[in-house]
Enzyme design. Structure first.
Site, PDB file in Angstrom:
ATOM      1  N   ASP A   7      38.468 -74.169 -83.295  1.00  0.00           N
ATOM      2  CA  ASP A   7      39.814 -73.881 -82.811  1.00  0.00           C
ATOM      3  C   ASP A   7      40.007 -74.660 -81.504  1.00  0.00           C
ATOM      4  O   ASP A   7      39.178 -75.514 -81.143  1.00  0.00           O
ATOM      5  CB  ASP A   7      40.044 -72.371 -82.658  1.00  0.00           C
ATOM      6  CG  ASP A   7      39.284 -71.752 -81.493  1.00  0.00           C
ATOM      7  OD1 ASP A   7      38.476 -72.467 -80.850  1.00  0.00           O
ATOM      8  OD2 ASP A   7      39.488 -70.556 -81.214  1.00  0.00           O
ATOM      9  N   CYS A  64      34.167 -72.066 -81.615  1.00  0.00           N
ATOM     10  CA  CYS A  64      35.348 -71.497 -80.971  1.00  0.00           C
ATOM     11  C   CYS A  64      34.937 -71.141 -79.546  1.00  0.00           C
ATOM     12  O   CYS A  64      33.901 -71.608 -79.075  1.00  0.00           O
ATOM     13  CB  CYS A  64      35.930 -70.317 -81.756  1.00  0.00           C
ATOM     14  SG  CYS A  64      34.897 -68.850 -81.877  1.00  0.00           S
ATOM     15  N   THR A  66      33.909 -68.320 -78.115  1.00  0.00           N
ATOM     16  CA  THR A  66      32.668 -67.543 -78.074  1.00  0.00           C
ATOM     17  C   THR A  66      31.731 -67.853 -79.231  1.00  0.00           C
ATOM     18  O   THR A  66      30.547 -67.506 -79.167  1.00  0.00           O
ATOM     19  CB  THR A  66      32.991 -66.043 -78.158  1.00  0.00           C
ATOM     20  OG1 THR A  66      33.716 -65.821 -79.385  1.00  0.00           O
ATOM     21  CG2 THR A  66      33.840 -65.577 -76.976  1.00  0.00           C
ATOM     22  N   GLY A  67      32.250 -68.395 -80.300  1.00  0.00           N
ATOM     23  CA  GLY A  67      31.494 -68.562 -81.543  1.00  0.00           C
ATOM     24  C   GLY A  67      31.553 -67.319 -82.419  1.00  0.00           C
ATOM     25  O   GLY A  67      31.124 -67.341 -83.578  1.00  0.00           O
ATOM     26  N   HIS A  97      14.010 -68.887 -91.456  1.00  0.00           N
ATOM     27  CA  HIS A  97      13.968 -67.538 -92.031  1.00  0.00           C
ATOM     28  C   HIS A  97      15.178 -67.198 -92.881  1.00  0.00           C
ATOM     29  O   HIS A  97      15.043 -66.497 -93.880  1.00  0.00           O
ATOM     30  CB  HIS A  97      13.868 -66.485 -90.914  1.00  0.00           C
ATOM     31  CG  HIS A  97      12.591 -66.537 -90.146  1.00  0.00           C
ATOM     32  ND1 HIS A  97      12.100 -65.468 -89.441  1.00  0.00           N
ATOM     33  CD2 HIS A  97      11.689 -67.537 -89.962  1.00  0.00           C
ATOM     34  CE1 HIS A  97      10.960 -65.789 -88.854  1.00  0.00           C
ATOM     35  NE2 HIS A  97      10.692 -67.055 -89.151  1.00  0.00           N
ATOM     36  N   HIS A 133      10.977 -64.640 -97.246  1.00  0.00           N
ATOM     37  CA  HIS A 133      12.311 -65.006 -96.765  1.00  0.00           C
ATOM     38  C   HIS A 133      13.271 -65.232 -97.929  1.00  0.00           C
ATOM     39  O   HIS A 133      14.450 -64.868 -97.844  1.00  0.00           O
ATOM     40  CB  HIS A 133      12.221 -66.245 -95.873  1.00  0.00           C
ATOM     41  CG  HIS A 133      11.491 -65.984 -94.596  1.00  0.00           C
ATOM     42  ND1 HIS A 133      11.793 -64.911 -93.784  1.00  0.00           N
ATOM     43  CD2 HIS A 133      10.464 -66.628 -93.994  1.00  0.00           C
ATOM     44  CE1 HIS A 133      10.994 -64.907 -92.731  1.00  0.00           C
ATOM     45  NE2 HIS A 133      10.164 -65.940 -92.843  1.00  0.00           N
TER      46      HIS A 133
HETATM   47  C1  RB5 Z   1      40.542 -68.213 -78.266  1.00  0.00           C
HETATM   48  O1  RB5 Z   1      41.094 -67.866 -77.048  1.00  0.00           O
HETATM   49  C2  RB5 Z   1      39.312 -67.379 -78.547  1.00  0.00           C
HETATM   50  O2  RB5 Z   1      39.682 -66.067 -78.814  1.00  0.00           O
HETATM   51  C3  RB5 Z   1      38.526 -67.955 -79.690  1.00  0.00           C
HETATM   52  O3  RB5 Z   1      38.177 -69.273 -79.399  1.00  0.00           O
HETATM   53  C4  RB5 Z   1      37.223 -67.266 -80.038  1.00  0.00           C
HETATM   54  O4  RB5 Z   1      36.439 -67.069 -78.914  1.00  0.00           O
HETATM   55  C5  RB5 Z   1      37.341 -66.073 -80.867  1.00  0.00           C
HETATM   56  O5  RB5 Z   1      36.339 -65.446 -81.265  1.00  0.00           O
END
Ligand code: RB5
Length: 142
Positions: A7, A64, A66-67, A97, A133
């Site tokens: 994103d 993104c 946070t991922g 794994h 695994h």
């Molecule tokens: C975008 O602001 C943020 O929410 C997105 O990149 C992500 O971290 C969502 O999990």
């Protein structure tokens, strides 16, 4: 072929990762987003996850802020084992794994240098093929 997507929060790191893949001579397909304009991460996470699940691409990268959003979304697609990693030990272990097929990272969590090392670790570590695994992975969707 590697599927790659992000994103807006992951856009800059995705560009750095694509430049890194170019240097390594590895082919990838960019599923977007294509600018820093605000957008919805599930769109890109689903596109990458389906490309991997359908066999169009062998592995995927999703980024993104946070991922977390992309990993939650990708793991809803049958056949996807998406691992959110912020360190090389986890990237190595999840290949050995879990036979993870998508690596998720948070661009607001890891710096570019670490992210590229995590990506290399993920790409260069094979699945262990250990019976225990294989059994555990089969239980995930069984
Ligand atoms: C975008 O602001 C943020 O929410 C997105 O990149 C992500 O971290 C969502 O999990």
């Amino acid at each position: 072929m590697i599927a790659i997507g992000s994103d807006h929060g992951g856009f800059a790191l995705k560009k750095a990762l694509m430049a890194h893949l170019d240097k390594r001579g590895l082919a990838y397909k960019d599923f977007g987003t294509y600018s820093e304009a605000s957008c919805d991460y599930p769109v890109y996470a689903k596109a990458v996850a389906h490309a991997v699940a359908d066999g169009e691409c062998e592995r995927g990268f999703l980024i993104c802020g946070t991922g977390i959003g992309v990993s939650i979304t990708a793991n809803k697609v049958p056949g996807i084992r998406a691992a959110l990693c912020g360190d090389c030990f986890s990237a190595e272990a999840t290949r050995q794994h879990n036979d993870a097929n998508i690596l998720c990272m948070g661009a607001r969590v890891v710096g570019e240098g670490l992210a590229l090392k995590i990506a290399d670790t993920f790409l260069d570590t094979p699945f262990s093929n250990d019976e225990r695994h294989i059994r555990r992975i089969s239980q995930i969707e069984g």
